[in-house]
Design an enzyme around this catalytic site. Structure first.
Site, PDB file in Angstrom:
ATOM      1  N   ILE A  45      67.755 -63.386 -35.593  1.00 27.66           N
ATOM      2  CA  ILE A  45      67.263 -61.268 -34.960  1.00 27.66           C
ATOM      3  C   ILE A  45      67.767 -60.537 -36.518  1.00 27.66           C
ATOM      4  CG2 ILE A  45      68.103 -59.586 -33.835  1.00 27.66           C
ATOM      5  CD1 ILE A  45      68.629 -61.437 -31.589  1.00 27.66           C
TER       6      ILE A  45
ATOM      7  N   GLU B 118      80.486 -56.742 -41.828  1.00 29.46           N
ATOM      8  CA  GLU B 118      81.458 -57.184 -42.542  1.00 29.46           C
ATOM      9  C   GLU B 118      80.792 -58.574 -43.506  1.00 29.46           C
ATOM     10  OE1 GLU B 118      82.633 -58.293 -38.155  1.00 29.46           O
ATOM     11  OE2 GLU B 118      81.231 -60.485 -38.178  1.00 29.46           O
TER      12      GLU B 118
HETATM   13  N1  COA Z   1      74.488 -68.761 -20.282  1.00 24.66           N
HETATM   14  C1  COA Z   1      74.408 -70.452 -21.648  1.00 24.66           C
HETATM   15  N2  COA Z   1      74.285 -70.704 -22.491  1.00 24.66           N
HETATM   16  C2  COA Z   1      73.854 -69.408 -23.323  1.00 24.66           C
HETATM   17  C3  COA Z   1      73.900 -68.235 -23.112  1.00 24.66           C
HETATM   18  C4  COA Z   1      74.178 -67.794 -22.098  1.00 24.66           C
HETATM   19  N3  COA Z   1      73.930 -66.404 -21.323  1.00 24.66           N
HETATM   20  N4  COA Z   1      73.632 -67.322 -24.141  1.00 24.66           N
HETATM   21  C5  COA Z   1      72.987 -68.425 -25.236  1.00 24.66           C
HETATM   22  N5  COA Z   1      73.309 -70.380 -25.025  1.00 24.66           N
HETATM   23  C6  COA Z   1      73.781 -70.861 -25.720  1.00 24.66           C
HETATM   24  C7  COA Z   1      72.179 -71.404 -26.100  1.00 24.66           C
HETATM   25  O1  COA Z   1      71.687 -71.654 -25.698  1.00 24.66           O
HETATM   26  C8  COA Z   1      72.572 -71.561 -27.629  1.00 24.66           C
HETATM   27  O2  COA Z   1      73.069 -73.520 -27.266  1.00 24.66           O
HETATM   28  P1  COA Z   1      72.336 -74.381 -28.163  1.00 24.66           P
HETATM   29  O3  COA Z   1      73.541 -74.063 -29.044  1.00 24.66           O
HETATM   30  O4  COA Z   1      72.396 -75.864 -26.918  1.00 24.66           O
HETATM   31  O5  COA Z   1      71.133 -74.311 -28.721  1.00 24.66           O
HETATM   32  C9  COA Z   1      73.846 -71.696 -28.041  1.00 24.66           C
HETATM   33  O6  COA Z   1      74.594 -70.804 -26.797  1.00 24.66           O
HETATM   34  C10 COA Z   1      73.516 -70.068 -29.140  1.00 24.66           C
HETATM   35  O7  COA Z   1      73.052 -69.623 -28.466  1.00 24.66           O
HETATM   36  P2  COA Z   1      72.416 -68.460 -29.498  1.00 24.66           P
HETATM   37  O8  COA Z   1      71.102 -67.883 -28.860  1.00 24.66           O
HETATM   38  O9  COA Z   1      71.157 -69.363 -30.328  1.00 24.66           O
HETATM   39  O10 COA Z   1      72.873 -67.852 -30.015  1.00 24.66           O
HETATM   40  P3  COA Z   1      72.849 -66.762 -32.009  1.00 24.66           P
HETATM   41  O11 COA Z   1      73.094 -68.231 -32.806  1.00 24.66           O
HETATM   42  O12 COA Z   1      72.472 -66.066 -31.594  1.00 24.66           O
HETATM   43  O13 COA Z   1      74.038 -65.599 -31.315  1.00 24.66           O
HETATM   44  C11 COA Z   1      76.032 -65.443 -30.773  1.00 24.66           C
HETATM   45  C12 COA Z   1      74.666 -65.478 -30.546  1.00 24.66           C
HETATM   46  C13 COA Z   1      76.360 -64.350 -29.311  1.00 24.66           C
HETATM   47  C14 COA Z   1      77.051 -66.787 -30.000  1.00 24.66           C
HETATM   48  C15 COA Z   1      76.791 -64.695 -30.906  1.00 24.66           C
HETATM   49  O14 COA Z   1      76.400 -63.990 -31.898  1.00 24.66           O
HETATM   50  C16 COA Z   1      78.191 -64.375 -31.986  1.00 24.66           C
HETATM   51  O15 COA Z   1      79.060 -64.898 -31.900  1.00 24.66           O
HETATM   52  N6  COA Z   1      78.665 -62.768 -31.542  1.00 24.66           N
HETATM   53  C17 COA Z   1      79.950 -62.927 -32.063  1.00 24.66           C
HETATM   54  C18 COA Z   1      80.124 -61.850 -31.696  1.00 24.66           C
HETATM   55  C19 COA Z   1      79.566 -60.867 -32.160  1.00 24.66           C
HETATM   56  O16 COA Z   1      78.920 -60.518 -32.387  1.00 24.66           O
HETATM   57  N7  COA Z   1      80.237 -60.610 -33.763  1.00 24.66           N
HETATM   58  C20 COA Z   1      80.021 -59.870 -35.482  1.00 24.66           C
HETATM   59  C21 COA Z   1      79.001 -60.723 -35.466  1.00 24.66           C
HETATM   60  S1  COA Z   1      80.071 -62.028 -36.289  1.00 24.66           S
END
Ligand code: COA
Length: 436
Positions: free
Chosen positions: A219, A238
């Site tokens: 994203i 960060e």
């Molecule tokens: N229910 C079940 N599973 C879910 C889910 C939900 N609502 N949302 C995501 N998942 C699963 C996805 O299916 C995926 O599974 P897989 O690894 O088996 O494919 C996994 O979780 C990761 O999802 P994805 O959409 O690929 O996540 P991402 O890489 O875009 O990361 C966060 C999203 C929220 C995990 C990530 O942004 C994060 O760790 N944030 C932490 C907080 C933050 O924003 N900090 C600031 C930056 S560090």
């Protein structure tokens, strides 16, 4: 000749000897993410048979984290301040722990003795003419860990870029291990149609002169791809990755309008490819500083027009954001999300954005806009802090909205396949028709 070269030569030891100074019961902090000194990690694991109860503290492990393999729990216990792909299973199976914490507060956990560090394993650049090494791409909590640890072991790697805004003098290092090896890299993600659509909505909220905070992944990269025509954007984040380098080279990111650290890219760690690492090396326009500066909400608040872009697992109809858990499973951590959401809300012209696809799962059968967060999961960003939520179906601006208004705004950006049960829940909860 008693200059830094003598100090340097006197401190060089083999990796076996350097790591032999770790004792059972020690707490070790590792350099973060792509900054991890891989030679030090590999040797620690080799010495596992002589060690018991060694705690390894860090955030995102971008290495294979061999100390988290089954059987290693007799020797090592990982304390994750953010769970990563290679440490997740160990946390899930109870062989490792997770400590909830805001990123900006981690340095104070070390400094104030709540999580005192015995040994810092750091990876640094070659020394400059004054005997100062740079912590390069991982300064975040790594510099505070090195400042407070009883013992500092440094892998000096000529591939570690020299970045400004941080550093450690050779006199403050106990043992030096010379080992040049490629740094861990993070390849640019694949950007699909969904991410592109989200990126376009996010970009529509960004104007010339704004400063950006970006998380990791498709994203943020998709957002950057829509900013090619903007002027004088800035970075106070960060972390940042390769996508920022492209926009800097095009003259889109100049940092010229920033209200603090004008002219500078500011971050606390970096993850990307050699293109990024070459860009920041000896670049006077880049400052990589500890997280208790970059992520302190009071510092972020001084950056006018900061646009903070983070992601989430789920958002419920009240606007509560779960960005870190799948039910009872600790998937990641809070990282800097709340630091920047709070900072942005106090910044003049600032905006905090949670951007996520509307669905997830292999067959996209799980809605990320939900009536209730899954049982077991945590609220990362509270409903009082949340502002913009964006999916590929649009933008929900929640600040100042009633529970009823925000539920309506969130249903409007949910995937159409999931709107009917959400509307049913809306009507049950608010005793009124959704269409009114
Ligand atoms: N229910 C079940 N599973 C879910 C889910 C939900 N609502 N949302 C995501 N998942 C699963 C996805 O299916 C995926 O599974 P897989 O690894 O088996 O494919 C996994 O979780 C990761 O999802 P994805 O959409 O690929 O996540 P991402 O890489 O875009 O990361 C966060 C999203 C929220 C995990 C990530 O942004 C994060 O760790 N944030 C932490 C907080 C933050 O924003 N900090 C600031 C930056 S560090």
């Amino acid at each position: 000749m008693n200059d830094w070269r003598t100090t340097y030569a006197d401190k060089i030891v083999s990796v076996e000897e350097a790591v032999s100074h770790v004792k059972s019961g020690d707490r070790i902090a590792f350099s973060h993410a792509c900054g991890e000194g891989q030679a030090l990690t590999a040797e620690l694991v080799k010495q596992a048979p002589r060690l018991e109860n060694v705690e390894i503290v860090h955030m995102v492990a971008m290495s294979t984290a061999p100390y988290c393999q089954p059987g290693m729990e007799k020797h090592f216990r990982h304390n994750a301040l953010f769970v990563g792909g290679s440490t997740r299973k160990a946390v899930e199976e109870g062989r490792a722990d997770y400590t909830p914490c805001f990123f900006h507060e981690i340095p104070s956990l070390f400094r104030d003795g709540l999580l005192p560090i015995d040994v810092a394993f750091i990876q640094v650049s070659e020394p400059d003419e004054n005997g100062n090494c740079s912590l390069g791409i991982s300064v975040d909590y790594t510099q505070p860990a090195a400042e407070t640890a009883k013992l500092r072991i440094a892998q000096v790697n000529k591939n570690m870029p020299y970045t400004y805004g941080n550093g450690i003098n050779l006199k403050d290092i106990d043992y030096i291990v010379e080992k040049d090896e490629p740094l861990i890299e993070l390849q640019p993600p694949h950007i699909g149609d969904t991410e592109r659509k989200i990126g376009e909505y996010v970009a529509s909220l960004i104007k010339d002169g704004d400063t950006l905070q970006l998380g990791i992944g498709a994203i943020p990269d998709a957002v950057l791809s829509f900013l090619g025509e903007k002027k004088d954007l800035g970075i106070h984040s960060e972390m940042f990755s390769d996508g920022v380098v492209d926009l800097a080279n095009k003259g889109v990111i100049t940092n010229a309008k920033k209200t603090i650290d004008q002219g500078k890219f500011v971050a606390n760690f970096l993850m990307g490819t050699k293109k990024l690492y070459d860009f920041v090396d000896h670049n006077p326009d880049v400052l990589i500083e500890p997280a208790d500066y970059t992520n302190d909400p009071f510092v972020v608040a001084q950056v006018d027009n900061i646009i903070c872009i983070n992601s989430a697992m789920q958002v419920d109809l009240m606007g509560q954001v779960n960005a870190e858990m799948i039910g009872y499973r600790q998937f990641s951590g809070v990282g800097g999300q709340v630091d920047f959401v709070r900072g942005a809300s106090r910044s003049k012209g600032g905006k905090a954005i949670i951007a996520m696809p509307s669905t997830t799962g292999k067959t996209k059968k799980i809605s990320k806009i939900v009536s209730l967060l899954d049982e077991g999961s945590a609220v990362t960003t509270s409903r009082n802090d949340v502002d913009y939520v964006i999916t590929e179906f649009g933008i929900a601006a929640l600040k100042g909205k009633t529970l009823r208004q925000r539920a309506k705004a969130l249903i409007a950006i949910a995937h159409p396949d999931f709107r009917a049960p959400l509307i049913e829940e809306f009507e049950r909860r608010f005793h009124c028709k959704y269409a009114q």
